[in-house]
Scaffold this active site. Structure first.
Site: not given
Length: 436
Positions: A344, A250
């Site tokens: 995403h 991330d």
């Protein structure tokens, strides 16, 4: 580009550089002159450590035998309080974090707010340097080094009306619009004042949280507080991009200080309006709950389709490594897009959002389990930008229109805060606003 300069302990132990990219650090490395809070009074003068005012109440010089045992590099890492920008924005991710919002007490106004920010700035400077708090230190962090402690301060929309400073409230601080993924708890959102605390040691972080709360005194009361964590430095064989609680790498597309437009994206220019926000930034804070039971029912392949990247390596589904540019047009043998249209990673790309880019600096959280055993866990999302109307808002609107990840997350709290530039030596954070 970092403006929080390095300080060094006696013997050459380097302070932590203020940069968003993780730096290689080993908790096993020490330095001959590394320091501890118990040794500060004995090393501050001769060692060249930038500790600010002397005092260290109750932190006496340790016996010679104790002085011979240095801190590891993890404990000795220091981030400077004074600088062009506040610490905790481009500082590498820390292992522990606390986010806390305060509301001014009834009857408290501009005068009380200025005195509070002066107290908070003094405490932050001392604790970040490894000193004890100036008054009534709890000894929680005794014997520990600074451990990359940072304390960052911001102002919420409501602060300006309560202090009679409405004309100084930035347009960029207008309330965020509603989003379809919002399930917001207003009692855990917004606030007059916001404080972000980060450190690589849990006790050092808690010590700072407690000191800030005590300093508030009768001027402000806690509105909400959240605790977070990241992977500890040295837990991997080499520096790596962090993983979140979904197991995904991330933050690999974060803007980097080495990029020529980094400051333009993250910080308010010196010529910005209002002038007191020069060199500051805007923080969007969101408590995003991850629906982990639902997420973990997916196969790894299905999870990768939701994100658009390989779970193991962070590489885009179009091929390459974590840092390889994603090929949005690549198709498979059946003619289908390799990176799904609602992935995403596709939706959040700057080139899919008019160039909007965010400096994401989150913490994970886990606050136990619901009565039915569902984990209350997820991401304390904190992102930084020069203007949220050109940063967070367009990206979140795009996500609202069809992000595959939306089925597995829920936004439960939100805040937007104006974080002024750093304080020069002799100043406190927010002085240009409160005394200008």
């Amino acid at each position: 580009m970092a403006d929080q300069s390095k300080a060094s302990a006696k013997g050459g132990t380097a302070a932590r550089q203020d940069t968003a990219e993780e730096s290689p650090r080993s908790p096993l490395q020490g330095g001959k002159g590394a320091f501890s809070r118990r040794r500060l009074l004995g090393t501050a003068g001769a060692g060249g450590l930038a500790l600010g005012a002397a005092g260290g109440a109750g932190y006496a010089v340790a016996p010679a035998a104790d002085r011979s045992t240095p801190l590891t590099s993890l404990g000795a890492d220091t981030v400077m309080f004074h600088g062009k920008h506040q610490p905790g924005i481009t500082t590498p991710l820390q292992a522990r974090g606390h986010l806390v919002a305060f509301d001014l007490a009834p009857g408290a106004g501009r005068t009380e707010a200025a005195a509070l920010l002066r107290r908070w700035s003094t405490t932050a400077r001392r604790l970040m340097a490894g000193e004890a708090a100036a008054h009534d230190d709890t000894d929680v962090a005794r014997d520990a080094g600074p451990s990359s402690l940072t304390v960052t301060f911001g102002f919420g929309h409501s602060f300006f009306a309560r202090t009679g400073l409405e004309k100084q409230r930035p347009v960029a601080l207008d309330p965020l619009p509603d989003f379809s993924s919002d399930h917001l708890d207003k009692t855990r959102s917004n606030g007059d004042l916001w404080v972000q605390i980060g450190a690589d040691d849990a006790l050092v972080a808690f010590h700072a949280l407690r000191a800030v709360q005590k300093d508030a005194g009768g001027a402000a009361r806690v509105r909400w507080q959240m605790n977070g964590f990241n992977r500890s430095p040295g837990a991997t064989s080499r520096p790596m991009t962090a993983r979140n609680l979904m197991g995904q790498i991330d933050g690999m597309r974060n803007p980097k200080p080495s990029e020529p437009d980094f400051d333009q994206r993250v910080f308010v220019p010196a010529s910005g309006d209002p002038t007191w926000m020069a060199d500051g930034s805007y923080a969007v804070v969101r408590r995003i709950r991850m629906l982990l039971d639902d997420w973990e029912k997916l196969s790894v392949g299905a999870q990768e389709d939701v994100i658009g990247r390989k779970k193991a390596t962070g590489a885009p589904l179009s091929g390459g490594s974590e840092t390889t540019a994603m090929d949005l047009d690549k198709t498979d043998a059946a003619g289908d897009l390799v990176v799904p249209i609602n992935a995403h990673a596709r939706i959040t790309r700057p080139d899919q959002n008019g160039g909007a880019a965010l400096l994401r600096r989150p913490f994970s959280f886990h606050d136990g389990f619901d009565p039915d055993g569902v984990p209350d866990a997820g991401l304390l999302f904190v992102c930084w930008q020069a203007d949220p109307l050109r940063g967070f808002v367009p990206v979140q609107r795009k996500l609202d229109r069809g992000d595959a990840l939306s089925a597995f997350i829920r936004h439960e709290a939100s805040g937007l805060f104006a974080v002024p530039g750093g304080a020069a030596p002799g100043e406190y954070v927010g002085q240009r606003l409160l005394e200008g």
